[in-house]
Design an enzyme around this catalytic site. Structure first.
Site, PDB file in Angstrom:
ATOM      1  N   LYS A 232       0.801  -1.216   0.000  1.00 42.49           N
ATOM      2  CA  LYS A 232       0.000   0.000   0.000  1.00 42.49           C
ATOM      3  C   LYS A 232       0.842   1.277   0.000  1.00 42.49           C
ATOM      4  CE  LYS A 232      -4.000  -1.848  -0.378  1.00 42.49           C
ATOM      5  NZ  LYS A 232      -4.150  -3.134   0.246  1.00 42.49           N
ATOM      6  N   SER A 273     -12.801  -3.078   2.068  1.00 39.38           N
ATOM      7  CA  SER A 273     -12.491  -4.159   3.007  1.00 39.38           C
ATOM      8  C   SER A 273     -13.742  -4.879   3.496  1.00 39.38           C
ATOM      9  CB  SER A 273     -11.782  -3.576   4.231  1.00 39.38           C
ATOM     10  OG  SER A 273     -10.424  -3.775   4.129  1.00 39.38           O
ATOM     11  N   CYS A 275     -15.904  -6.874   1.955  1.00 36.81           N
ATOM     12  CA  CYS A 275     -17.070  -6.851   1.073  1.00 36.81           C
ATOM     13  C   CYS A 275     -17.031  -7.980   0.057  1.00 36.81           C
ATOM     14  CB  CYS A 275     -17.176  -5.510   0.358  1.00 36.81           C
ATOM     15  SG  CYS A 275     -17.589  -4.163   1.457  1.00 36.81           S
ATOM     16  N   ASP A 292      -5.502  -8.227  -4.827  1.00 39.91           N
ATOM     17  CA  ASP A 292      -5.519  -6.909  -4.177  1.00 39.91           C
ATOM     18  C   ASP A 292      -5.206  -5.726  -5.094  1.00 39.91           C
ATOM     19  OD1 ASP A 292      -5.957  -5.370  -1.843  1.00 39.91           O
ATOM     20  OD2 ASP A 292      -3.812  -5.255  -1.437  1.00 39.91           O
ATOM     21  N   ARG A 421     -20.875  -2.837   0.410  1.00 42.30           N
ATOM     22  CA  ARG A 421     -21.835  -3.420   1.349  1.00 42.30           C
ATOM     23  C   ARG A 421     -23.042  -2.491   1.413  1.00 42.30           C
ATOM     24  NH1 ARG A 421     -21.377  -7.090   5.863  1.00 42.30           N
ATOM     25  NH2 ARG A 421     -19.325  -7.594   5.037  1.00 42.30           N
TER      26      ARG A 421
HETATM   27  C1  SPV Z   1      -6.544  -3.660   2.715  1.00 40.00           C
HETATM   28  O1  SPV Z   1      -6.842  -3.274   3.843  1.00 40.00           O
HETATM   29  O2  SPV Z   1      -7.093  -3.225   1.695  1.00 40.00           O
HETATM   30  C2  SPV Z   1      -5.501  -4.687   2.547  1.00 40.00           C
HETATM   31  C3  SPV Z   1      -4.600  -4.967   3.664  1.00 40.00           C
HETATM   32  O3  SPV Z   1      -5.344  -5.227   1.472  1.00 40.00           O
HETATM   33  S1  SPV Z   1      -3.430  -3.740   3.882  1.00 40.00           S
HETATM   34  O4  SPV Z   1      -2.137  -4.258   3.456  1.00 40.00           O
HETATM   35  O5  SPV Z   1      -3.415  -3.403   5.278  1.00 40.00           O
HETATM   36  O6  SPV Z   1      -3.781  -2.586   3.074  1.00 40.00           O
HETATM   37 MN    MN Z   2      -6.294  -4.060  -0.105  1.00 38.94          MN
END
Ligand code: SPV
Ligand code: MN
Length: 628
Positions: A232, A273, A275, A292, A421
């Site tokens: 991210k 997240s 959903c 992802d 959702r």
């Molecule tokens: C998300 O929350 O969208 C994820 C996990 O894929 S994270 O690496 O925490 O972003």
């Molecule tokens: Mn993610």
């Protein structure tokens, strides 16, 4: 006399490690490494090439330094994050912006100079007594139009290990590209650790993103979403590159839906997240490419997509044998897996919702755990955290479409899906009239109700365009404009769909079963190829009853009742109008650079709904539109 970066590196690194860096012909890389080695001041430095030995070294260090522990099944390890370091830290994640730059009210920013000063102060000498790992990876398939090289500095062997599971190795790519490598940079330190080897100084946890130098800094945290540079953190940087260069960097899965006679059709899907994003991409009938992040580019007028990653950092909460047979099998085989923040008893991982008896004591993210244990706030601690995760290579999945994962030209995208959702507004599945209609009324209008998994009240709708809001690094309007233009230029545009797995009746009962999504996927696949007709409604095309009836029988061996179809696909005019009002207000009041076309397309949809209400009623049966 001032020494050059490469001279400095020669002084600081053991000859064996220095050799690995010296053969990469990129002075920007040398400069970056010299600068941060000086600042972080590690006591030991390891450079990882793409060799198995170097990867093995990292795996061993994760155990030796106590960030991971081996479990009973070969290849399985567990890692714990600090009890208060279990998720992305939104408040302390900031985009650094030079004076005068305004990214809009939805993006958390900080003055660049101030932020850089603060983070460099926090990082000064932070690795004294620790080992620094220098790692090279690429985003997207290697040596392809998608490839973006990245270098990661971290003092966490757990973060390094995670990246080896999640990304394609990039050392040879750096060597091949030399000075051509336009790379992303990540600097991470877990900071001081407590006796359980977890980040201690959470009050000084910071994740700062510097767009200008394409560098992300992360300190005093271990949770993957805050630390795994290529996930991210890189995402913020690639969104900006994409918008500047006219392609798409999306928070989307990539999957193959298997059509009639062996036809392969690829879909991307954006869901906030919790959903159904992972469960859709892993659905037994189909094949996974990624769960992802996706890059989508225009290749000779075709939209082609690739998985940015090569592994899964998935939520483990609720995964059970019955609903997720594939993931279950993977998690119970001797694959290389890092379990994080689950309950461990006798070397075995347990998690809430696994559908098996859970021991009433063991070790979890709170330390020694027993049933009924309370935290400092007086809340009972569950066996595993709701955001507990597993990290594993996609190669471990029997349903992986390996060819698609490795394809240097990616795969042709037939459809793009948005889902949130929503208890009362959108039907289970529908298709947009065209690209712009889909991007605006489905993607840019995406909302999702809060769940027990997030803080605050449940069931509150939250605006989350393209499910990307947490990661945006450009103003929303600019991002949407890029999306619209991207599609306009395509010769063959993917079809856009919206799904809703969470529709309820007036008594709060679910209107669909968990696996009904398998049928929606097959219907969308047929629509991409024009194999079935559809019913035109004010909000797009919906399936015909006969087609769904046949698909329910074929896919799930289920009798699909006319009454169920009528309830599920009823056009709910009051809720749909209220949604348009909400979305329009957000864009008018909070997004300064909204493209005009967004208001026009919303207005057209409102008009169609008002006309339909006049002609029929507030709640319109799909059969009414079919007869029309
Ligand atoms: C998300 O929350 O969208 C994820 C996990 O894929 S994270 O690496 O925490 O972003
Ligand atoms: Mn993610």
């Amino acid at each position: 006399m001032k020494i050059t970066p490469i001279e400095y590196l020669k002084e600081r690194l053991e000859p064996e490690q220095f050799k690995k860096i010296a053969v990469i012909n990129n002075s920007e890389l040398h400069e970056f490494l010299a600068k941060y080695i000086k600042l972080l001041n590690p006591s030991k430095i390891f450079v990882a090439t793409d060799s198995h030995e170097d990867e093995e070294y990292i795996r061993k260090k994760a155990i030796e330094y106590g960030e991971e522990k081996s479990l009973a099944t070969p290849g399985h390890t567990v890692h714990f994050d600090n009890y208060y370091d279990q998720a992305r830290d939104k408040a302390n994640t900031k985009i650094l912006v030079p004076k005068g730059v305004d990214l809009g009210s939805f993006i958390n920013t900080k003055d660049r100079e101030e932020g850089l000063r603060e983070i460099h102060e926090l990082m000064e000498d932070i690795m004294v007594g620790k080992e620094l790992f220098i790692l090279f990876f690429v985003l997207g398939p290697k040596n392809s139009v998608f490839t973006i090289p990245a270098v990661q500095l971290t003092d966490s062997a757990y973060v390094a290990h995670s990246e080896f599971l999640l990304y394609r190795k990039g050392y040879e790519e750096f060597k091949r590209l030399g000075r051509e490598a336009k790379f992303l940079k990540f600097v991470h330190s877990a900071g001081e650790l407590d006796e359980r080897k977890r980040s201690k100084n959470l009050d000084k946890r910071r994740i700062y993103i510097d767009l200008e130098s394409e560098t992300v800094y992360s300190v005093n945290t271990q949770y993957g979403g805050n630390t795994i540079g290529l996930k991210k953190l890189a995402f913020r940087l690639t969104i900006r590159r994409a918008v500047k260069e006219g392609w798409l960097s999306e928070h989307m899965f990539l999957m193959r839906v298997n059509g009639p006679e062996g036809r392969k059709t690829y879909f991307t899907g954006a869901f906030p997240s919790m959903c159904g994003k992972t469960s859709t991409s892993m659905i037994p009938w189909e094949n996974i490419v990624g769960d992802d992040l996706a890059f989508i580019v225009d290749m000779k007028g075709e939209a082609r997509g690739a998985n940015v990653e090569a592994g899964v950092f998935g939520i483990i909460h609720g995964i059970n044998k019955e609903d997720d047979p594939i993931i279950w099998e993977v998690l119970h085989s001797p694959n290389e897996i890092i379990f994080s923040n689950v309950l461990i008893k006798d070397g075995k991982p347990y998690w809430t919702g696994m559908g098996e008896e859970i021991p009433d004591k063991g070790e979890n993210h709170s330390g020694k755990w027993w049933k009924g244990k309370k935290d400092a706030e007086g809340n009972e601690i569950p066996p595993s955290h709701k955001n507990a995760r597993f990290t594993v290579r996609l190669d471990a999945f029997p349903n992986l479409d390996k060819e698609a994962l490795d394809a240097p030209c990616g795969v042709k995208i037939g459809g793009m899906i948005y889902g949130g959702r929503d208890k009362d507004t959108w039907p289970p599945v529908r298709e947009a009239f065209d690209w712009t209609h889909g991007v605006i009324t489905m993607g840019a209008a995406l909302e999702s109700e809060t769940t027990a998994a997030t803080l605050g009240k449940e069931g509150v709708r939250q605006f989350n365009p393209m499910s990307i809001l947490d990661f945006l690094s450009v103003p929303i309007g600019e991002y949407i404009q890029n999306y619209i233009r991207f599609g306009e230029r395509l010769r063959e545009k993917p079809k856009i769909f919206a799904v809703n797995y969470f529709l309820r009746d007036e008594n709060g009962n679910w209107l669909n079963d968990k696996l009904d999504k398998a049928v929606w996927l097959k219907w969308m696949e047929l629509r991409v190829h024009g194999d079935v007709d559809a019913i035109e409604t004010p909000i797009g095309y919906i399936p015909k009853y006969e087609d769904l009836k046949r698909l329910f029988k074929q896919v799930l061996n289920k009798e699909y009742k006319r009454e169920d179809y009528e309830k599920q696909f009823m056009i709910r005019v009051p809720e749909l109008l209220a949604k348009i009002d909400r979305i329009e207000r957000i864009y008018r009041e909070k997004v300064k650079d909204t493209p005009e076309v967004l208001f026009r397309v919303l207005e057209e949809e409102r008009k169609r709904l008002l006309e339909a209400r006049k002609k029929y009623e507030d709640y319109i049966s799909p059969f009414q539109f079919e007869r029309a």
